[in-house]
Design a protein around this motif. Structure first.
Motif, PDB file in Angstrom:
ATOM      1  N   VAL A   1       0.839  -1.203   0.000  1.00 35.50           N
ATOM      2  CA  VAL A   1       0.000   0.000   0.000  1.00 35.50           C
ATOM      3  C   VAL A   1       0.872   1.251   0.000  1.00 35.50           C
ATOM      4  O   VAL A   1       0.605   2.197  -0.741  1.00 35.50           O
ATOM      5  CB  VAL A   1      -0.981  -0.016   1.193  1.00 35.50           C
ATOM      6  CG1 VAL A   1      -1.662   1.327   1.367  1.00 35.50           C
ATOM      7  CG2 VAL A   1      -2.007  -1.114   1.017  1.00 35.50           C
ATOM      8  N   ARG A   2       1.924   1.280   0.823  1.00 37.22           N
ATOM      9  CA  ARG A   2       2.815   2.444   0.832  1.00 37.22           C
ATOM     10  C   ARG A   2       3.461   2.655  -0.536  1.00 37.22           C
ATOM     11  O   ARG A   2       3.621   3.787  -0.980  1.00 37.22           O
ATOM     12  CB  ARG A   2       3.882   2.287   1.913  1.00 37.22           C
ATOM     13  CG  ARG A   2       3.404   2.704   3.299  1.00 37.22           C
ATOM     14  CD  ARG A   2       4.536   2.762   4.305  1.00 37.22           C
ATOM     15  NE  ARG A   2       5.158   1.468   4.556  1.00 37.22           N
ATOM     16  CZ  ARG A   2       4.643   0.502   5.303  1.00 37.22           C
ATOM     17  NH1 ARG A   2       3.478   0.681   5.887  1.00 37.22           N
ATOM     18  NH2 ARG A   2       5.281  -0.640   5.470  1.00 37.22           N
ATOM     19  N   ALA A   3       3.827   1.573  -1.199  1.00 35.42           N
ATOM     20  CA  ALA A   3       4.409   1.690  -2.539  1.00 35.42           C
ATOM     21  C   ALA A   3       3.391   2.242  -3.529  1.00 35.42           C
ATOM     22  O   ALA A   3       3.752   2.990  -4.439  1.00 35.42           O
ATOM     23  CB  ALA A   3       4.930   0.335  -3.009  1.00 35.42           C
ATOM     24  N   LEU A   4       2.130   1.909  -3.352  1.00 39.18           N
ATOM     25  CA  LEU A   4       1.086   2.347  -4.285  1.00 39.18           C
ATOM     26  C   LEU A   4       0.626   3.778  -4.037  1.00 39.18           C
ATOM     27  O   LEU A   4       0.367   4.519  -4.986  1.00 39.18           O
ATOM     28  CB  LEU A   4      -0.122   1.407  -4.205  1.00 39.18           C
ATOM     29  CG  LEU A   4       0.062   0.032  -4.822  1.00 39.18           C
ATOM     30  CD1 LEU A   4      -1.121  -0.850  -4.475  1.00 39.18           C
ATOM     31  CD2 LEU A   4       0.232   0.139  -6.330  1.00 39.18           C
ATOM     32  N   VAL A   5       0.494   4.190  -2.783  1.00 36.79           N
ATOM     33  CA  VAL A   5      -0.119   5.493  -2.509  1.00 36.79           C
ATOM     34  C   VAL A   5       0.797   6.502  -1.841  1.00 36.79           C
ATOM     35  O   VAL A   5       0.448   7.667  -1.745  1.00 36.79           O
ATOM     36  CB  VAL A   5      -1.412   5.342  -1.664  1.00 36.79           C
ATOM     37  CG1 VAL A   5      -2.449   4.531  -2.395  1.00 36.79           C
ATOM     38  CG2 VAL A   5      -1.117   4.775  -0.299  1.00 36.79           C
ATOM     39  N   ALA A   6       1.952   6.079  -1.380  1.00 38.65           N
ATOM     40  CA  ALA A   6       2.821   7.010  -0.662  1.00 38.65           C
ATOM     41  C   ALA A   6       4.257   6.979  -1.165  1.00 38.65           C
ATOM     42  O   ALA A   6       5.175   7.344  -0.442  1.00 38.65           O
ATOM     43  CB  ALA A   6       2.772   6.712   0.837  1.00 38.65           C
TER      44      ALA A   6
ATOM     45  N   ASP B   1       9.982  -6.597  -2.329  1.00 41.37           N
ATOM     46  CA  ASP B   1      10.571  -7.709  -3.075  1.00 41.37           C
ATOM     47  C   ASP B   1       9.465  -8.542  -3.701  1.00 41.37           C
ATOM     48  O   ASP B   1       8.403  -8.743  -3.118  1.00 41.37           O
ATOM     49  CB  ASP B   1      11.407  -8.600  -2.148  1.00 41.37           C
ATOM     50  CG  ASP B   1      12.660  -7.900  -1.655  1.00 41.37           C
ATOM     51  OD1 ASP B   1      13.095  -6.942  -2.312  1.00 41.37           O
ATOM     52  OD2 ASP B   1      13.195  -8.316  -0.606  1.00 41.37           O
ATOM     53  N   GLY B   2       9.740  -9.014  -4.905  1.00 38.64           N
ATOM     54  CA  GLY B   2       8.798  -9.885  -5.584  1.00 38.64           C
ATOM     55  C   GLY B   2       7.809  -9.150  -6.471  1.00 38.64           C
ATOM     56  O   GLY B   2       6.987  -9.775  -7.137  1.00 38.64           O
ATOM     57  N   PHE B   3       7.856  -7.806  -6.477  1.00 40.83           N
ATOM     58  CA  PHE B   3       6.941  -7.023  -7.304  1.00 40.83           C
ATOM     59  C   PHE B   3       7.713  -6.368  -8.435  1.00 40.83           C
ATOM     60  O   PHE B   3       8.846  -5.917  -8.261  1.00 40.83           O
ATOM     61  CB  PHE B   3       6.233  -5.937  -6.481  1.00 40.83           C
ATOM     62  CG  PHE B   3       5.162  -6.480  -5.581  1.00 40.83           C
ATOM     63  CD1 PHE B   3       3.841  -6.525  -6.001  1.00 40.83           C
ATOM     64  CD2 PHE B   3       5.470  -6.946  -4.316  1.00 40.83           C
ATOM     65  CE1 PHE B   3       2.860  -7.029  -5.183  1.00 40.83           C
ATOM     66  CE2 PHE B   3       4.492  -7.453  -3.491  1.00 40.83           C
ATOM     67  CZ  PHE B   3       3.182  -7.501  -3.922  1.00 40.83           C
ATOM     68  N   ASP B   4       7.092  -6.289  -9.583  1.00 40.90           N
ATOM     69  CA  ASP B   4       7.685  -5.637 -10.741  1.00 40.90           C
ATOM     70  C   ASP B   4       7.564  -4.123 -10.532  1.00 40.90           C
ATOM     71  O   ASP B   4       6.449  -3.590 -10.472  1.00 40.90           O
ATOM     72  CB  ASP B   4       6.929  -6.066 -12.001  1.00 40.90           C
ATOM     73  CG  ASP B   4       7.466  -5.438 -13.267  1.00 40.90           C
ATOM     74  OD1 ASP B   4       8.304  -4.514 -13.188  1.00 40.90           O
ATOM     75  OD2 ASP B   4       7.049  -5.876 -14.353  1.00 40.90           O
ATOM     76  N   PRO B   5       8.694  -3.419 -10.420  1.00 37.72           N
ATOM     77  CA  PRO B   5       8.629  -1.974 -10.157  1.00 37.72           C
ATOM     78  C   PRO B   5       7.859  -1.192 -11.220  1.00 37.72           C
ATOM     79  O   PRO B   5       7.112  -0.272 -10.882  1.00 37.72           O
ATOM     80  CB  PRO B   5      10.105  -1.547 -10.132  1.00 37.72           C
ATOM     81  CG  PRO B   5      10.865  -2.788  -9.848  1.00 37.72           C
ATOM     82  CD  PRO B   5      10.066  -3.906 -10.437  1.00 37.72           C
ATOM     83  N   ALA B   6       8.018  -1.559 -12.484  1.00 40.43           N
ATOM     84  CA  ALA B   6       7.317  -0.829 -13.546  1.00 40.43           C
ATOM     85  C   ALA B   6       5.802  -1.002 -13.415  1.00 40.43           C
ATOM     86  O   ALA B   6       5.036  -0.042 -13.578  1.00 40.43           O
ATOM     87  CB  ALA B   6       7.789  -1.311 -14.913  1.00 40.43           C
TER      88      ALA B   6
ATOM     89  N   LEU C   1       4.144  -1.740 -10.676  1.00 43.31           N
ATOM     90  CA  LEU C   1       3.684  -1.079  -9.454  1.00 43.31           C
ATOM     91  C   LEU C   1       3.595   0.434  -9.676  1.00 43.31           C
ATOM     92  O   LEU C   1       2.640   1.070  -9.220  1.00 43.31           O
ATOM     93  CB  LEU C   1       4.610  -1.415  -8.282  1.00 43.31           C
ATOM     94  CG  LEU C   1       3.972  -1.391  -6.917  1.00 43.31           C
ATOM     95  CD1 LEU C   1       2.807  -2.370  -6.824  1.00 43.31           C
ATOM     96  CD2 LEU C   1       4.985  -1.710  -5.848  1.00 43.31           C
ATOM     97  N   ARG C   2       4.566   1.007 -10.392  1.00 42.91           N
ATOM     98  CA  ARG C   2       4.511   2.440 -10.704  1.00 42.91           C
ATOM     99  C   ARG C   2       3.304   2.755 -11.588  1.00 42.91           C
ATOM    100  O   ARG C   2       2.634   3.763 -11.401  1.00 42.91           O
ATOM    101  CB  ARG C   2       5.796   2.892 -11.384  1.00 42.91           C
ATOM    102  CG  ARG C   2       6.939   3.168 -10.430  1.00 42.91           C
ATOM    103  CD  ARG C   2       8.085   3.906 -11.119  1.00 42.91           C
ATOM    104  NE  ARG C   2       8.594   3.200 -12.290  1.00 42.91           N
ATOM    105  CZ  ARG C   2       9.540   2.260 -12.258  1.00 42.91           C
ATOM    106  NH1 ARG C   2      10.072   1.905 -11.111  1.00 42.91           N
ATOM    107  NH2 ARG C   2       9.945   1.692 -13.372  1.00 42.91           N
ATOM    108  N   ALA C   3       3.024   1.874 -12.547  1.00 43.53           N
ATOM    109  CA  ALA C   3       1.858   2.085 -13.418  1.00 43.53           C
ATOM    110  C   ALA C   3       0.566   2.032 -12.613  1.00 43.53           C
ATOM    111  O   ALA C   3      -0.332   2.859 -12.816  1.00 43.53           O
ATOM    112  CB  ALA C   3       1.839   1.041 -14.528  1.00 43.53           C
ATOM    113  N   GLN C   4       0.478   1.092 -11.707  1.00 48.38           N
ATOM    114  CA  GLN C   4      -0.720   0.991 -10.865  1.00 48.38           C
ATOM    115  C   GLN C   4      -0.837   2.197  -9.946  1.00 48.38           C
ATOM    116  O   GLN C   4      -1.930   2.728  -9.742  1.00 48.38           O
ATOM    117  CB  GLN C   4      -0.701  -0.305 -10.054  1.00 48.38           C
ATOM    118  CG  GLN C   4      -1.971  -0.559  -9.289  1.00 48.38           C
ATOM    119  CD  GLN C   4      -3.185  -0.704 -10.189  1.00 48.38           C
ATOM    120  OE1 GLN C   4      -3.130  -1.354 -11.215  1.00 48.38           O
ATOM    121  NE2 GLN C   4      -4.281  -0.093  -9.801  1.00 48.38           N
TER     122      GLN C   4
END
Length: 126
Positions: free
Chosen positions: A27-32, A38-43, A45-48
């Protein structure tokens, strides 16, 4: 039997705490603008995150058209700056819209709301 149940409950409680912590990182990566876990595609996650920001912005613009009009063509940039300045979004779209309007007002982009006049019948009383 109760001796066997206690360790299972502790394991379950520990697993729930780990899951909650992991969900919090996502959630922090998505909204803050938090770190990508780890384990998430940064591109992706940034798009989302960009998609969620655009959704918030569009809802806020519908709830507070005065704020959207005050931001004008800079609405996307202004809202992105507002969102980056916060650790997390407020609870609910109405609060988000009002906070964005206040943020614009602090920067001189939105005039103060007109003062409310007393009801007509109060003006008749001595």
């Amino acid at each position: 039997m109760t001796d066997l149940a206690a360790p299972e409950e502790e394991d379950l409680a520990a697993a729930r705490r780990r899951l909650a912590a992991a969900q919090g990182r996502v959630v922090r990566a998505l909204v803050a603008a938090g770190e990508v876990p780890d384990g998430f595609d940064p591109a992706r996650l940034r798009a989302q995150a960009a998609s969620l920001l655009a959704k918030r912005r569009s809802v806020v613009a519908r709830l507070r058209p005065d704020a959207a009009e005050a931001a004008g063509p800079d609405l996307a940039a202004e809202f992105a700056a507002y969102a980056r300045a916060r650790e997390e979004p407020p609870p609910g779209y109405r609060a988000d819209a009002d906070d964005f309007a206040a943020w614009l007002r602090e920067r001189g982009r939105l005039p103060d709301p007109p003062r409310r006049r007393a009801p007509w019948w109060r003006r008749l009383l001595p």
